[in-house]
Design a protein around this motif. Structure first.
Motif, PDB file in Angstrom:
ATOM      1  N   GLY A 151       0.820  -1.197   0.000  1.00  0.00           N
ATOM      2  CA  GLY A 151       0.000   0.000   0.000  1.00  0.00           C
ATOM      3  C   GLY A 151       0.857   1.251   0.000  1.00  0.00           C
ATOM      4  N   PRO A 152       0.194   2.393   0.059  1.00  0.00           N
ATOM      5  CA  PRO A 152      -1.258   2.566   0.063  1.00  0.00           C
ATOM      6  C   PRO A 152      -1.864   2.241  -1.304  1.00  0.00           C
ATOM      7  N   LEU A 153      -3.191   1.993  -1.308  1.00  0.00           N
ATOM      8  CA  LEU A 153      -3.866   1.541  -2.509  1.00  0.00           C
ATOM      9  C   LEU A 153      -4.722   2.645  -3.119  1.00  0.00           C
ATOM     10  N   ALA A 154      -4.763   2.642  -4.437  1.00  0.00           N
ATOM     11  CA  ALA A 154      -5.726   3.440  -5.196  1.00  0.00           C
ATOM     12  C   ALA A 154      -6.638   2.443  -5.899  1.00  0.00           C
ATOM     13  N   LEU A 155      -7.928   2.463  -5.580  1.00  0.00           N
ATOM     14  CA  LEU A 155      -8.862   1.466  -6.081  1.00  0.00           C
ATOM     15  C   LEU A 155      -9.728   2.038  -7.194  1.00  0.00           C
ATOM     16  N   ILE A 156      -9.838   1.267  -8.270  1.00  0.00           N
ATOM     17  CA  ILE A 156     -10.728   1.594  -9.383  1.00  0.00           C
ATOM     18  C   ILE A 156     -11.625   0.385  -9.602  1.00  0.00           C
ATOM     19  N   GLU A 157     -12.925   0.562  -9.388  1.00  0.00           N
ATOM     20  CA  GLU A 157     -13.851  -0.537  -9.608  1.00  0.00           C
ATOM     21  C   GLU A 157     -14.607  -0.307 -10.905  1.00  0.00           C
ATOM     22  N   VAL A 158     -14.565  -1.276 -11.805  1.00  0.00           N
ATOM     23  CA  VAL A 158     -15.338  -1.200 -13.033  1.00  0.00           C
ATOM     24  C   VAL A 158     -16.614  -2.020 -12.835  1.00  0.00           C
ATOM     25  N   GLY A 159     -17.742  -1.442 -13.280  1.00  0.00           N
ATOM     26  CA  GLY A 159     -19.029  -2.047 -12.957  1.00  0.00           C
ATOM     27  C   GLY A 159     -19.357  -1.837 -11.499  1.00  0.00           C
ATOM     28  N   ALA A 160     -19.216  -0.598 -11.044  1.00  0.00           N
ATOM     29  CA  ALA A 160     -19.240  -0.304  -9.607  1.00  0.00           C
ATOM     30  C   ALA A 160     -20.634  -0.226  -9.000  1.00  0.00           C
ATOM     31  N   SER A 161     -21.678  -0.083  -9.809  1.00  0.00           N
ATOM     32  CA  SER A 161     -23.030   0.102  -9.275  1.00  0.00           C
ATOM     33  C   SER A 161     -23.034   1.315  -8.350  1.00  0.00           C
ATOM     34  N   ALA A 162     -23.300   1.131  -7.060  1.00  0.00           N
ATOM     35  CA  ALA A 162     -23.286   2.240  -6.106  1.00  0.00           C
ATOM     36  C   ALA A 162     -21.935   2.406  -5.418  1.00  0.00           C
ATOM     37  N   GLY A 163     -20.963   1.579  -5.777  1.00  0.00           N
ATOM     38  CA  GLY A 163     -19.619   1.721  -5.230  1.00  0.00           C
ATOM     39  C   GLY A 163     -19.417   1.135  -3.853  1.00  0.00           C
ATOM     40  N   LEU A 164     -20.296   0.242  -3.413  1.00  0.00           N
ATOM     41  CA  LEU A 164     -20.173  -0.294  -2.059  1.00  0.00           C
ATOM     42  C   LEU A 164     -18.904  -1.125  -1.880  1.00  0.00           C
ATOM     43  N   CYS A 165     -18.422  -1.757  -2.938  1.00  0.00           N
ATOM     44  CA  CYS A 165     -17.213  -2.572  -2.826  1.00  0.00           C
ATOM     45  C   CYS A 165     -15.938  -1.744  -2.882  1.00  0.00           C
ATOM     46  N   LEU A 166     -16.065  -0.434  -3.024  1.00  0.00           N
ATOM     47  CA  LEU A 166     -14.893   0.437  -3.015  1.00  0.00           C
ATOM     48  C   LEU A 166     -14.398   0.737  -1.601  1.00  0.00           C
ATOM     49  N   TYR A 167     -15.036   0.139  -0.591  1.00  0.00           N
ATOM     50  CA  TYR A 167     -14.719   0.471   0.802  1.00  0.00           C
ATOM     51  C   TYR A 167     -14.267  -0.751   1.604  1.00  0.00           C
ATOM     52  N   PRO A 168     -13.328  -1.554   1.096  1.00  0.00           N
ATOM     53  CA  PRO A 168     -12.881  -2.723   1.860  1.00  0.00           C
ATOM     54  C   PRO A 168     -12.190  -2.351   3.166  1.00  0.00           C
ATOM     55  N   ASP A 169     -11.759  -1.108   3.271  1.00  0.00           N
ATOM     56  CA  ASP A 169     -11.074  -0.638   4.476  1.00  0.00           C
ATOM     57  C   ASP A 169     -12.034  -0.122   5.543  1.00  0.00           C
ATOM     58  N   ARG A 170     -13.325  -0.081   5.256  1.00  0.00           N
ATOM     59  CA  ARG A 170     -14.284   0.502   6.198  1.00  0.00           C
ATOM     60  C   ARG A 170     -15.181  -0.552   6.870  1.00  0.00           C
ATOM     61  N   TYR A 171     -15.140  -1.808   6.410  1.00  0.00           N
ATOM     62  CA  TYR A 171     -16.035  -2.831   6.927  1.00  0.00           C
ATOM     63  C   TYR A 171     -15.320  -3.725   7.924  1.00  0.00           C
ATOM     64  N   GLY A 172     -16.104  -4.539   8.634  1.00  0.00           N
ATOM     65  CA  GLY A 172     -15.561  -5.540   9.543  1.00  0.00           C
ATOM     66  C   GLY A 172     -15.654  -6.923   8.909  1.00  0.00           C
ATOM     67  N   TYR A 173     -14.746  -7.826   9.329  1.00  0.00           N
ATOM     68  CA  TYR A 173     -14.661  -9.155   8.733  1.00  0.00           C
ATOM     69  C   TYR A 173     -14.442 -10.204   9.814  1.00  0.00           C
ATOM     70  N   ARG A 174     -15.011 -11.383   9.561  1.00  0.00           N
ATOM     71  CA  ARG A 174     -14.773 -12.539  10.416  1.00  0.00           C
ATOM     72  C   ARG A 174     -14.329 -13.708   9.544  1.00  0.00           C
ATOM     73  N   TYR A 175     -13.067 -14.090   9.696  1.00  0.00           N
ATOM     74  CA  TYR A 175     -12.534 -15.285   9.085  1.00  0.00           C
ATOM     75  C   TYR A 175     -12.279 -16.312  10.191  1.00  0.00           C
ATOM     76  N   PRO A 176     -12.071 -17.568   9.863  1.00  0.00           N
ATOM     77  CA  PRO A 176     -11.743 -18.538  10.912  1.00  0.00           C
ATOM     78  C   PRO A 176     -10.503 -18.122  11.703  1.00  0.00           C
ATOM     79  N   GLY A 177     -10.689 -17.841  12.978  1.00  0.00           N
ATOM     80  CA  GLY A 177      -9.577 -17.452  13.828  1.00  0.00           C
ATOM     81  C   GLY A 177      -9.046 -16.056  13.604  1.00  0.00           C
ATOM     82  N   ARG A 178      -9.775 -15.223  12.849  1.00  0.00           N
ATOM     83  CA  ARG A 178      -9.267 -13.879  12.551  1.00  0.00           C
ATOM     84  C   ARG A 178     -10.437 -12.903  12.425  1.00  0.00           C
ATOM     85  N   GLU A 179     -10.342 -11.807  13.166  1.00  0.00           N
ATOM     86  CA  GLU A 179     -11.352 -10.748  13.084  1.00  0.00           C
ATOM     87  C   GLU A 179     -10.658  -9.436  12.771  1.00  0.00           C
ATOM     88  N   LEU A 180     -11.271  -8.670  11.876  1.00  0.00           N
ATOM     89  CA  LEU A 180     -10.701  -7.391  11.462  1.00  0.00           C
ATOM     90  C   LEU A 180     -11.797  -6.351  11.419  1.00  0.00           C
TER      91      LEU A 180
END
Length: 310
Positions: free
Chosen positions: A106-135
Motif C-alpha cells: 500500500g497505500p492503494l488506489a482502487l478503481i472498480e469497473v461495474g461499480a453500481s453504487a460503489g459499495l465494494c470500493l470500501y474494503p477498508d471501512r467494513y468488519g470481517y470474520r474469518y476462521p480465527g481472525r477478526e478485522l
C-alpha cells in the motif's frame, strides 16, 4: 425458446434455489417465455425479472400468483426491466477480495469497473470474520468461511483514492436507487439485506466518485488519474457476464497493458484466459478470484466463502 427456458431452469437449480419454483414454472410456460423473449437479449436475465417484480410490489413465492402478476402488470414489469440493470452491489464480496488486496504493498488506489453504487470500493471501512481472525468493526461484520492456505490479513488495507465506473451509477443517497438495490437481494437471504443496509449507511457518510461510462472507454483514463505514490488496483466482481465476448477480450487486453494490478472475481467461464488448477464444482456457483492473471481461489458468489488454491 428452448435456450431461454434452459437458462431460467439452470438459474433456479444452480444459482438461486429459492427461485426454483418460479424458474421451473417459467421454463414450462410458453406464454411467459414469449413475453421475456421479446425483450432485448441483455434484458432477459432471470434476476432482472424477479427484481423488477419485487420492485413493483409483486409476489415471488408461488408460481400461480407470480405469473398472474407478471401477465397483468407486464407493461410495468417490461418498462422496469428496460430502464434498470442487475446491479447487485454485494459489499460482502469485499471479504473475498481482502486477502488478495493485502498481498499488495500500500497505500492503494482502487478503481472498480461495474461499480453500481460503489459499495465494494470500501474494503477498508467494513468488519470481517474469518476462521480465527477478526478485522475491523465487528458489529455486522462480513463472515467468510475459508479452506486452503489463504493468506488471511492481519490488518485492513490503506486506501488513499477510490473511484468507480458504471453505465448507470447509483447514488446511495437516492431512496429510489437504494430501493432497487434492495429488490435485487434474494428474499430468502435476510443476512444479505442486512449487509446491504449496513454498507449503504457506511458509504452514505462519504460517497465515492462514480463515473458514468463504459469500462472499456474509461479504465485507462482513470488509471492515469490515480496518485503516483499509490499502488493502483483495477478490480471487478460479477461484471464480465454483462459484456459480449469481443468486449471481454478487449477489456482483458487493455488490463494486461495498463501499469496497474488487475483483480478479478468472476465466474470461471467468463475468464477463459485463466488456467485454473482444477475445475470448479459442478453442484454450486463459484467465482474465480484472479490477481494479475494468477488464479488464487474459488469464492462464494456473495463473498461467503474462499477456497484458496494450494
Amino acid at each position: 425458446m428452448n435456450d431461454l427456458a434452459r437458462r431460467y431452469e439452470v438459474f433456479g437449480r444452480v444459482e438461486a434455489p429459492g427461485y426454483r419454483e418460479l424458474t421451473e414454472g417459467i421454463a414450462a410456460d410458453p406464454a411467459l417465455l414469449s413475453l421475456i423473449a421479446a425483450l432485448p437479449a441483455p434484458k432477459q436475465q432471470p434476476n432482472l425479472l424477479f427484481a423488477a417484480v419485487r420492485f413493483l410490489g409483486g409476489p415471488v413465492t408461488a408460481y400461480p400468483a407470480f405469473s398472474s402478476f407478471v401477465r397483468q402488470s407486464w407493461d410495468a414489469v417490461r418498462a422496469t426491466m428496460l430502464a434498470r440493470s442487475t446491479q447487485t452491489n454485494e459489499a460482502a464480496r469485499c471479504a473475498a477480495l481482502l486477502p488478495a488486496l493485502c498481498l499488495l504493498d500500500g497505500p492503494l488506489a482502487l478503481i472498480e469497473v461495474g461499480a453500481s453504487a460503489g459499495l465494494c470500493l470500501y474494503p477498508d471501512r467494513y468488519g470481517y470474520r474469518y476462521p480465527g481472525r477478526e478485522l475491523g468493526p465487528q458489529e455486522g461484520a462480513f463472515t467468510c468461511e475459508v479452506t486452503g492456505p489463504a493468506p488471511l490479513p492481519d490488518r485492513l488495507p490503506e486506501v488513499v483514492w477510490r473511484v468507480g465506473v458504471d453505465l448507470n451509477p447509483l447514488d446511495v443517497r437516492d431512496p429510489d436507487a437504494v430501493a432497487w438495490l434492495r429488490a435485487l437481494v434474494w428474499p430468502w437471504q435476510p443476512e444479505r439485506l442486512a449487509n446491504l443496509e449496513r454498507a449503504v449507511a457506511v458509504v452514505a457518510q462519504d460517497p465515492p466518485r462514480l463515473v458514468r461510462g463504459d469500462l472499456n472507454e474509461c479504465v485507462a483514463g482513470l488509471v492515469a488519474q490515480a496518485p503516483e505514490e499509490a499502488t493502483v488496483v483495477v478490480f471487478h466482481t460479477a461484471v464480465l457476464p454483462y459484456l459480449g465476448e469481443a468486449e471481454r477480450e478487449r477489456f482483458a487486453a487493455t488490463m494486461r497493458a495498463l501499469p496497474c494490478h488487475w483483480l478479478a472475481n468472476e465466474g470461471p467461464a467468463r475468464q477463459p484466459w485463466v488456467r485454473l488448477p482444477y475445475p470448479p464444482p459442478a453442484d454450486r456457483a463459484v467465482m474465480a478470484l484472479v490477481l494479475d492473471g494468477r488464479p488464487l481461489a474459488f469464492a462464494g458468489p456473495h463473498g461467503q466463502s474462499l477456497s484458496w488454491f494450494a
